[in-house]
Design an enzyme around this catalytic site. Structure first.
Site, PDB file in Angstrom:
ATOM      1  N   LYS A  78      25.940   1.803 -15.660  1.00  8.51           N
ATOM      2  CA  LYS A  78      24.772   0.841 -15.359  1.00  8.51           C
ATOM      3  C   LYS A  78      23.961   1.474 -14.082  1.00  8.51           C
ATOM      4  O   LYS A  78      24.810   2.096 -13.124  1.00  8.51           O
ATOM      5  CB  LYS A  78      25.360  -0.299 -14.892  1.00  8.51           C
ATOM      6  CG  LYS A  78      24.455  -1.492 -14.671  1.00  8.51           C
ATOM      7  CD  LYS A  78      25.155  -2.925 -14.361  1.00  8.51           C
ATOM      8  CE  LYS A  78      24.160  -4.033 -14.443  1.00  8.51           C
ATOM      9  NZ  LYS A  78      24.973  -5.407 -14.201  1.00  8.51           N
ATOM     10  N   SER A 158      23.282  -9.170 -17.337  1.00  7.96           N
ATOM     11  CA  SER A 158      22.319  -7.902 -17.074  1.00  7.96           C
ATOM     12  C   SER A 158      22.870  -6.560 -17.441  1.00  7.96           C
ATOM     13  O   SER A 158      22.109  -5.691 -17.387  1.00  7.96           O
ATOM     14  CB  SER A 158      21.827  -7.801 -15.420  1.00  7.96           C
ATOM     15  OG  SER A 158      23.519  -7.780 -14.957  1.00  7.96           O
ATOM     16  N   SER A 182      27.648 -11.004 -16.102  1.00  4.52           N
ATOM     17  CA  SER A 182      26.679  -9.723 -16.477  1.00  4.52           C
ATOM     18  C   SER A 182      27.708  -8.812 -17.371  1.00  4.52           C
ATOM     19  O   SER A 182      26.955  -7.859 -17.998  1.00  4.52           O
ATOM     20  CB  SER A 182      26.115  -9.078 -15.522  1.00  4.52           C
ATOM     21  OG  SER A 182      24.808  -9.788 -15.097  1.00  4.52           O
TER      22      SER A 182
HETATM   23  N1  GLN Z   1      22.713 -14.017 -15.540  1.00  2.00           N
HETATM   24  C1  GLN Z   1      23.332 -14.261 -14.050  1.00  2.00           C
HETATM   25  C2  GLN Z   1      22.153 -14.222 -13.015  1.00  2.00           C
HETATM   26  O1  GLN Z   1      20.912 -13.823 -13.579  1.00  2.00           O
HETATM   27  C3  GLN Z   1      24.409 -13.528 -13.889  1.00  2.00           C
HETATM   28  C4  GLN Z   1      23.918 -11.988 -13.508  1.00  2.00           C
HETATM   29  C5  GLN Z   1      24.976 -10.867 -13.115  1.00  2.00           C
HETATM   30  O2  GLN Z   1      26.150 -11.226 -13.383  1.00  2.00           O
HETATM   31  N2  GLN Z   1      24.593  -9.873 -12.634  1.00  2.00           N
HETATM   32  O3  GLN Z   1      22.365 -14.243 -12.004  1.00  2.00           O
END
Ligand code: GLN
Length: 493
Positions: A78, A158, A182
């Site tokens: 990532k 994400s 995410s």
């Molecule tokens: N979807 C969640 C957010 O937007 C979690 C994102 C993540 O785990 N990095 O904060």
């Protein structure tokens, strides 16, 4: 495409050691698959030459009998992990052109174990999102399509690029981060395994910070065994991260005994959220049946503060983000937009560099931390967070692990939910509590929906009880026997 790209991590490892193919051949096959997967927009930066270089070193180690646990295994990372000498963007315009002079601890651990870097995967900007649509580098398209429908779907977020590339068989495995879901949510959307370990198991050093008390790195793979192997290489104590746990690392792969007899599994009634599709409820019940058939006992439990988890998360996470993102001022990293005075330069850099979702988080975070609102919002959210952790502690006094669905619905089309942040935040309703409590969780692909899209089951465990979580996940995986895979439509694009 050769079937080298179909191999699991475990099978690739065994094949390399048995000299059935070389690390170079494996890297070449994956470089070609990455290039073919470009229509999915999974990578921000491809590193095919680096992959060949690392594969050559891996072949030498395999030859010399000094192979590490991931020797020759192609990995996608990532683009939130700093990689020395390789651009790291966090999916943001503000970091464009930033080339880290150091390596994150997790990625350094992978290279020490012999892994081969295929490239840096696309993600939501600063990991803020659930659909990979907030990336400055444009959305990732899921390799999956709904039956009889050619609309582009989101891979989740994400870590959407990391999930999509593994599901598309263009990387053997990938690493991601999970602040509120995410890793687990994109794994569920793309039919792969994704694990968020206990907070403190993997070092956060060198990972671009989103919400430091919640962020945790973890594996995305096509089997539970692969998750165990990759986690073993990623994890470990690190003096450079003060929240890193100084504990001996177990052999995660050895934990996959297939034996869950006598284990007690909690089914939290509060996770039956409003509007959850019947097929997800049915899959959850199927999971209960699978575990009972394997000799586990299931009991209904209560986690009474669950409904406050998402609101608390959307105070705590933006608060930490607003503080962490203060460093992007045009002076130290990446982008700079000139201005008449220093303050104008800060303002124009941040206005040009951050996308709408990041700005929204910085605004919310600054607001909840400001004098007068701090007690009403931030302190309150921290108190709620403690109550959520306490719910889990009480539940785990009576059960070994908890079973839930991973997401309240299947993958949706690109653009379908992009205008409604609240609807988007609902993606994480079943994953966020584990982050607030710092607990390990894994998503296992368990079935296809009526529309032909993957659905995941989630196992949550006690802190540092990854072994049991993996063992239960392994039993679910075997029972579910999920063999579905996306059709390779992108190769014809
Ligand atoms: N979807 C969640 C957010 O937007 C979690 C994102 C993540 O785990 N990095 O904060």
């Amino acid at each position: 495409m050769t079937d080298l790209t179909d191999l699991t991590l475990a099978a690739a490892r065994d094949g390399l050691r048995a000299r059935e193919f070389s690390a170079r051949e494996l890297a070449e096959a994956h470089n070609a698959a990455v290039a073919a997967a470009r229509p999915l927009n999974v990578m921000v930066t491809e590193t095919p030459e680096k992959a060949l270089e690392m594969a050559a070193a891996a072949d030498a180690h395999l030859q010399a009998g000094t192979a590490g646990t991931l020797e020759g295994i192609p990995v996608a990372v990532k683009d939130l992990f700093c990689t020395e000498g390789i651009a790291t963007t966090a999916g943001s315009h503000i970091l464009e052109g930033f080339v880290p002079p150091y390596e994150s601890t997790v990625s350094a651990n992978l290279w020490r174990a012999g892994a081969v870097l295929l490239g840096k995967t696309n993600l939501d900007e600063f990991a803020m999102g659930s659909s990979n649509e907030t990336s400055f580098f444009k959305p990732v398209t899921s390799p999956w399509r709904r039956r009889g429908d050619t609309r582009d779907l989101v891979p989740g977020g994400s870590s959407g690029g990391s999930a999509a590339i593994v599901a598309a068989r263009a990387a053997t495995c990938a690493v991601g981060t999970d602040t509120g879901g995410s890793i687990r949510q994109p794994a569920a959307f793309t039919g792969i395994v994704g694990m968020k370990p206990t907070y403190g198991l993997c070092s956060r050093w060198g990972i671009v910070a989103f919400a430091s008390s919640l962020d945790q790195a973890g594996p995305l793979t096509r089997s539970v065994r692969d998750a165990a192997i990759l986690l073993g290489a990623m994890a470990g104590f690190d003096v450079k991260d003060s929240t890193s746990a100084n504990l001996p690392l177990p052999d995660f792969e050895a934990a996959l005994t297939g034996d869950v007899s006598g284990l007690k599994i909690g089914i939290p009634k509060e996770y039956r959220v409003d509007g959850m599709p019947a097929e997800i409820e049915a899959l959850w019940q199927q999971g209960v049946d699978w575990l009972e058939q394997a000799g586990a006992e299931t009991v209904e439990i209560s986690l009474p503060h669950t409904k406050y988890a998402l609101p608390a998360y959307y105070i705590v996470a933006p608060a930490e983000a607003s503080s962490n993102l203060a460093r992007y001022d045009g002076v130290r990293y990446g982008l700079r937009e000139e201005g008449a005075e220093l303050i104008d330069m800060y303002e124009s850099t941040r206005a040009a560099g951050f996308g709408p979702e990041v700005r929204r988080r910085v605004l919310i975070g600054t607001y909840v931390l400001s004098a007068g609102y701090y007690d009403a919002y931030y302190i309150k959210a921290q108190q709620v967070r403690e109550l959520i952790a306490q719910d889990f502690r009480q539940a785990f006094a009576g059960v070994d692990a908890i079973l839930t669905p991973t997401t309240p619905y299947e993958a949706f089309a690109i653009g379908e939910r992009a205008d409604d942040p609240i609807a988007m935040y609902l993606n994480d309703v079943l994953t966020v509590p584990a982050n607030l409590a710092g607990l390990p969780g894994i998503s296992v692909p368990a079935a296809l929906s009526e529309g032909g899209l993957p659905l995941g089951l989630q196992v949550l465990g006690k802190a540092f009880d990854e072994e049991k979580v993996l063992r239960i996940a392994g039993v679910l995986e075997e029972a579910a026997d999920f063999k579905a895979r996306p059709e390779r439509w992108w190769e014809a694009v």
